[in-house]
Design a protein around this motif. Sequence first.
Motif, PDB file in Angstrom:
ATOM      1  N   LEU A 324       0.831  -1.200   0.000  1.00 28.63           N
ATOM      2  CA  LEU A 324       0.000   0.000   0.000  1.00 28.63           C
ATOM      3  C   LEU A 324       0.868   1.254   0.000  1.00 28.63           C
ATOM      4  CD1 LEU A 324      -2.717  -0.919   2.664  1.00 28.63           C
ATOM      5  CD2 LEU A 324      -2.867  -1.153   0.173  1.00 28.63           C
ATOM      6  N   ALA A 325       0.393   2.290  -0.689  1.00 29.35           N
ATOM      7  CA  ALA A 325       1.044   3.602  -0.652  1.00 29.35           C
ATOM      8  C   ALA A 325       0.481   4.354   0.541  1.00 29.35           C
ATOM      9  CB  ALA A 325       0.791   4.358  -1.947  1.00 29.35           C
ATOM     10  N   ALA A 326       1.227   4.391   1.641  1.00 28.59           N
ATOM     11  CA  ALA A 326       0.730   4.975   2.888  1.00 28.59           C
ATOM     12  C   ALA A 326       1.801   5.823   3.542  1.00 28.59           C
ATOM     13  CB  ALA A 326       0.267   3.874   3.849  1.00 28.59           C
ATOM     14  N   HIS A 327       1.345   6.916   4.160  1.00 29.33           N
ATOM     15  CA  HIS A 327       2.246   7.806   4.893  1.00 29.33           C
ATOM     16  C   HIS A 327       1.734   7.942   6.318  1.00 29.33           C
ATOM     17  CE1 HIS A 327       5.281  10.916   5.410  1.00 29.33           C
ATOM     18  NE2 HIS A 327       4.385  11.579   6.119  1.00 29.33           N
ATOM     19  N   PHE A 328       2.654   7.860   7.277  1.00 24.83           N
ATOM     20  CA  PHE A 328       2.320   7.875   8.693  1.00 24.83           C
ATOM     21  C   PHE A 328       3.012   9.060   9.366  1.00 24.83           C
ATOM     22  CE2 PHE A 328       2.224   3.654   7.012  1.00 24.83           C
ATOM     23  CZ  PHE A 328       1.112   3.043   7.576  1.00 24.83           C
ATOM     24  N   ILE A 329       2.264   9.798  10.171  1.00 28.17           N
ATOM     25  CA  ILE A 329       2.826  10.877  10.978  1.00 28.17           C
ATOM     26  C   ILE A 329       2.676  10.466  12.441  1.00 28.17           C
ATOM     27  CG2 ILE A 329       2.745  13.323  11.557  1.00 28.17           C
ATOM     28  CD1 ILE A 329       1.440  13.833   8.854  1.00 28.17           C
ATOM     29  N   VAL A 330       3.816  10.331  13.117  1.00 24.61           N
ATOM     30  CA  VAL A 330       3.846   9.778  14.469  1.00 24.61           C
ATOM     31  C   VAL A 330       4.335  10.841  15.443  1.00 24.61           C
ATOM     32  CG1 VAL A 330       4.755   7.918  15.917  1.00 24.61           C
ATOM     33  CG2 VAL A 330       4.376   7.523  13.458  1.00 24.61           C
ATOM     34  N   ARG A 331       3.701  10.901  16.602  1.00 23.53           N
ATOM     35  CA  ARG A 331       4.176  11.799  17.659  1.00 23.53           C
ATOM     36  C   ARG A 331       5.400  11.183  18.327  1.00 23.53           C
ATOM     37  NH1 ARG A 331      -1.459  12.307  18.145  1.00 23.53           N
ATOM     38  NH2 ARG A 331      -2.175  14.461  17.896  1.00 23.53           N
ATOM     39  N   GLY A 332       6.513  11.913  18.310  1.00 21.69           N
ATOM     40  CA  GLY A 332       7.733  11.415  18.933  1.00 21.69           C
ATOM     41  C   GLY A 332       8.213  12.359  20.011  1.00 21.69           C
ATOM     42  N   PRO A 333       9.256  11.999  20.745  1.00 20.57           N
ATOM     43  CA  PRO A 333       9.773  12.836  21.833  1.00 20.57           C
ATOM     44  C   PRO A 333      10.205  14.219  21.373  1.00 20.57           C
ATOM     45  CG  PRO A 333      10.705  10.626  21.923  1.00 20.57           C
ATOM     46  CD  PRO A 333       9.977  10.726  20.616  1.00 20.57           C
ATOM     47  N   ALA A 334      10.676  14.310  20.126  1.00 20.07           N
ATOM     48  CA  ALA A 334      11.177  15.593  19.617  1.00 20.07           C
ATOM     49  C   ALA A 334      10.214  16.243  18.624  1.00 20.07           C
ATOM     50  CB  ALA A 334      12.537  15.383  18.954  1.00 20.07           C
ATOM     51  N   GLY A 335       8.999  15.737  18.572  1.00 20.98           N
ATOM     52  CA  GLY A 335       8.029  16.272  17.619  1.00 20.98           C
ATOM     53  C   GLY A 335       7.509  15.184  16.704  1.00 20.98           C
ATOM     54  N   PHE A 336       6.948  15.578  15.582  1.00 22.82           N
ATOM     55  CA  PHE A 336       6.368  14.601  14.673  1.00 22.82           C
ATOM     56  C   PHE A 336       7.433  13.935  13.810  1.00 22.82           C
ATOM     57  CE2 PHE A 336       2.711  17.442  15.450  1.00 22.82           C
ATOM     58  CZ  PHE A 336       1.811  16.496  15.905  1.00 22.82           C
ATOM     59  N   GLU A 337       7.221  12.670  13.546  1.00 25.51           N
ATOM     60  CA  GLU A 337       8.095  11.892  12.679  1.00 25.51           C
ATOM     61  C   GLU A 337       7.283  11.369  11.504  1.00 25.51           C
ATOM     62  OE1 GLU A 337       9.582   8.811  15.148  1.00 25.51           O
ATOM     63  OE2 GLU A 337      10.530  10.179  16.594  1.00 25.51           O
ATOM     64  N   ASP A 338       7.897  11.337  10.322  1.00 24.61           N
ATOM     65  CA  ASP A 338       7.230  10.892   9.105  1.00 24.61           C
ATOM     66  C   ASP A 338       7.785   9.548   8.654  1.00 24.61           C
ATOM     67  OD1 ASP A 338       5.567  13.399   7.868  1.00 24.61           O
ATOM     68  OD2 ASP A 338       7.320  14.091   8.993  1.00 24.61           O
ATOM     69  N   ARG A 339       6.858   8.667   8.289  1.00 23.82           N
ATOM     70  CA  ARG A 339       7.256   7.365   7.759  1.00 23.82           C
ATOM     71  C   ARG A 339       6.407   7.083   6.521  1.00 23.82           C
ATOM     72  NH1 ARG A 339       6.706   4.017  13.488  1.00 23.82           N
ATOM     73  NH2 ARG A 339       8.021   5.417  14.746  1.00 23.82           N
ATOM     74  N   SER A 340       7.051   6.727   5.437  1.00 20.05           N
ATOM     75  CA  SER A 340       6.344   6.394   4.198  1.00 20.05           C
ATOM     76  C   SER A 340       6.670   4.968   3.788  1.00 20.05           C
ATOM     77  CB  SER A 340       6.757   7.333   3.061  1.00 20.05           C
ATOM     78  OG  SER A 340       6.283   8.642   3.259  1.00 20.05           O
ATOM     79  N   THR A 341       5.688   4.262   3.249  1.00 20.30           N
ATOM     80  CA  THR A 341       5.974   2.975   2.625  1.00 20.30           C
ATOM     81  C   THR A 341       6.691   3.243   1.306  1.00 20.30           C
ATOM     82  OG1 THR A 341       3.881   2.923   1.409  1.00 20.30           O
ATOM     83  CG2 THR A 341       3.897   1.972   3.643  1.00 20.30           C
TER      84      THR A 341
END
Length: 353
Positions: A324-341
Amino acid sequence: MNTSDSIRRRVLLQAAGTTALLAGCGRSAQPTAPAGLHVFEGLAMGSTYSIRIHAPGAAAERLAAARAAVDAAIGGVVAKMSLYDPASELSRFNAHASTAPFAVSADTFRVFELAHSVSAASHGAFDVSVEPAVEAWGFGPQRRRYVPADDVRRAARSRVGWRRLRLDPRTRTVVKTSPDAAADFSGIAKGHAAELAARALDALGFDRYVVETGGEVRTRGRKAANASWQVAIEQPDAMPRRARLVVPLADLALATSGDYRIFFVQNGRRYSHEIDPATGAPVRHTLASVSVAMPDCALADAWATALIVLGPERGPALAESLGLAAHFIVRGPAGFEDRSTPAFAALGPQLLV
């Protein structure tokens, strides 16, 4: 809310969604529309819709036909699938307190089929039978949002399970295995409406357009100068609202699910409208936003919901395993983190922050 107020909210991004055309995000809005670009907007499904058609020289009558066709397509979805209208097909199905087969329209049956396919592939993370839990937490039509008592929560959870709704394609009927089962299409209906509106434009011969319904986006062809349509994904929690990511799209849909627009706070804790069918309660993890791109907007809508329910570890793992073509925005200790397939990264998204 009047139309002008609604349009202002949409221009800031989406009143109920988290994707929008870049021109609506304040970053590349132009003082006048490019030549040949026709725009019309309206209210539907508790939010707004927007249509942009690139059709130089199109006659006024043809554009009027396009608007009428889009209105009919979206209005048909509302009439069949709204939980806010007791006369809708879905509301009548939910009120059908029986295990006898319930006949539905071809359109509604198709949405049930799509929902079941995503439920099976996501191991139940997407589940339209979650309606009792949605209502128990106050995210349904009653909008009485509060943490339910334990017995209310347990009772609602006992009614959830996608296999409780059995489909019979031969008779186009849906059967409840228990009379108190109910369905909620909020995780798929807006995407389905965008898809039907797109098909209506296809039937009229338009081949360059963007349809947006409450934040779910469906594109066809390219805009002026053969450039891809630019669709933005919102920065979670941002005030004022702004784009975080821009994705070029052509002949694809993009749908986003986020935990930060519809929620309530009780005793210092925030509860999102994203309900996990496995627990019957709002999700509890650090995944803030999921966007999915694929050809069918209804499926993109459903998969975005499924992946945000699965969370920051299981969601990306399943998306990658299925391609799947998916993008994830995750809350991390230093702010948001981006992860894409890999499939999403291949689209060429641009991070703006």
